[in-house]
Design an enzyme around this catalytic site. Sequence first.
Site, PDB file in Angstrom:
ATOM      1  N   CYS A 207      32.410  -9.524  -3.992  1.00  0.00           N
ATOM      2  CA  CYS A 207      31.280  -9.395  -4.906  1.00  0.00           C
ATOM      3  C   CYS A 207      29.967  -9.474  -4.144  1.00  0.00           C
ATOM      4  O   CYS A 207      29.916  -9.901  -2.999  1.00  0.00           O
ATOM      5  CB  CYS A 207      31.276 -10.515  -5.947  1.00  0.00           C
ATOM      6  SG  CYS A 207      32.792 -10.673  -6.910  1.00  0.00           S
TER       7      CYS A 207
ATOM      8  N   ASP B  96      -7.772   2.506  13.044  1.00  0.00           N
ATOM      9  CA  ASP B  96      -7.951   3.269  11.817  1.00  0.00           C
ATOM     10  C   ASP B  96      -9.236   2.851  11.119  1.00  0.00           C
ATOM     11  O   ASP B  96      -9.519   1.655  10.955  1.00  0.00           O
ATOM     12  CB  ASP B  96      -6.749   3.030  10.894  1.00  0.00           C
ATOM     13  CG  ASP B  96      -6.860   3.800   9.599  1.00  0.00           C
ATOM     14  OD1 ASP B  96      -6.551   4.995   9.602  1.00  0.00           O
ATOM     15  OD2 ASP B  96      -7.269   3.188   8.583  1.00  0.00           O
TER      16      ASP B  96
END
Length: 510
Positions: free
Chosen positions: A34, A460
Site C-alpha cells: 500500500c 536576471d
Amino acid sequence: MYTDTERCVRAVRSKDARFDGWFFTAVLTTGIYCRPSCPVVPPKAENMTFYPSAAACQQAGFRACKRCRPDTSPGSPEWNARADTVARAVRLIQDGVVDREGVPGLAGRLGYSARQIERQLLAELGAGPLALARAQRAQTARLLIETTGLPMADVAFAAGFSSIRSFNDTVREVFALSPSELRARGTRGTSGTRGTSGTDQASTRGTSGTEPTATPGAISLRLPFRAPLNPDNLFGHLAATAVPGVEEWRDGAYRRTLSLPYGHGIVALTPRPDHIACRLSLTDPRDLTLAISSCRRMLDLDADPVAVDEQLRADPQLTPLVDKAPGRRVPRTVDAAEFAVRAVLGQQVSTAAARTHAARLVTAHGVPVDDLEGGLTHLFPAPQALAALDPEALALPRSRRTTLTTLVAALADGSLRLGPDSDWDRAREQLIALPGFGPWTVEVIAMRALGDPDAFLPTDLGMRRAAANLGLPSTPAALTARAAAWRPWRAYAVQYLWATEDHAINHLPV
C-alpha cells in the site's frame, strides 16, 4: 527513508499523504502493498515491512492494494532532485527507455556497464532495471485497460510487453485480477475508490463532467501531486510564453503538441484542487508512458513542496512570500532541446518577441499536425530539422544567429545531449562553451529544461528588482551569497521572487 521503521510506522498510522511515493508498505499477513495514506485500518507494526519502490514490493511477491492504488502515487521527489547515476537511470526508466532500448541501451546512455547499473539500482531501490520497467509496464497496462476500449492484445504491446502471456501473467501477479476482470471493475466504477491527495484512478469522463468533449480515442486521467500546489505561476508561465501553433490556453486548459518516439500527440492539462486533469490524444498508444512522465516533469508534480517551503520559509525575507502562496512549482518543459532553442531566441528580448521568433521557426520547419479540438498546428521542429536552416533567414542579430546555429548543430550531431539522463554539471560546461551562452541562458536551461532544483539566476533583471524591493542584496555576487541558505531549492526561490512582479507569467489565465 524506508529503512527508518519507526518513522514509516508513524506515517502509516497517521495516513500522511506527504509520504506517498517515498516508500511503500508491504503487509506480511495479507500479501499486499500500500501507499502510506491507504484508507484502510493500519496493520500491526510487526506485520509491516517497508520498501523503496513498488517494483521492490512486486519482486518480493506482494500485490497492489485495490483500495489505495499504490501504483498511482506521485513519484518520489528524490529522483528529480538528484543528478547522480541512479536518479538519471530512474528518470530514463520512467520514460520507457528499457522497453525501447533494453538494459544495454539504458546503460549506454549513462556511460556504465549493465552490471554496474543493476548493482546501483538494487542498492537504492531494491529492484533492478528490468523489475522497475516491469512495474512501469504494469501501471501503463492498468491505465489502458481501465480507460480505453483497446483490445487486450493492443494494450499489451502498447504498454511495452513483448508477449500476451507476459502481459497476462504480470497483470494477474501485480493486481490479483485478470486483464478482463480489471476492465470490468473499471467499467462498474468499483475500482475508483479514492485515496488522498487527489490520487484517484484514471477516468474517461474527466472531472465531474466538466471537461471539454474529447477527441475519440483520447485517454483521460488524473495526475496526482503532493499538496499544496499553486497553479498560478506554473500554468501562467506556460500560457504566457506559449508558442503559437505548438501551445495554447483554451477552455481553462494548457494544451500543446508532443513529439514522441512512435508518433506525436496532443495533451490538455487542467489544474484542479486535488489533481491535474490530463487528456492525451496519441497517434500510437505505445507513447503513453513517455507522454505521462513528460507532463509530470513539465509540471514538476513529483516535488515535495513541504520540504521546499520549509527551507525557504527560514529566510525572513521569503517567509511572507511563501506564506501568501505556498506550493509554487518550477515550470519546466517536455523537450529539453526545444527549450534550449527557445532560450536562445528569448535572449535580451520580450516574452512577446521570443514567441514571435519561435512561431516563425515552427511555421517554416515544424511538422504539421491536425487538432480537432483547438488551434494547434505543428510540432516544434527537432534539431535535425533546424540544422540546415539558413541563418540569413532569421530575423535576429548576427551574433544570435551564430549562437542558435551552433546550438542546433551540437544538438543535431549528438555532441550536446540535453534530457532526463543529462549530468547537470557536464551540461553546464558544454553550454557555457558555446558562443553567445552566458550564465543567464545556461541557468535557465538548467532550471527549466534539465530540471535542476538548485539552478539560480542572480543576473536576471526581474530577480534583481524583486530582491531589491524585499531588502535582499541585488547585485549578482551578493545575492548568490545570500541564496546559499536556500540550497538545494534555489530554483523555487526564483519562482517566489518572480511572483512579486505583476507579469502575465504569475497569473492563471482567465
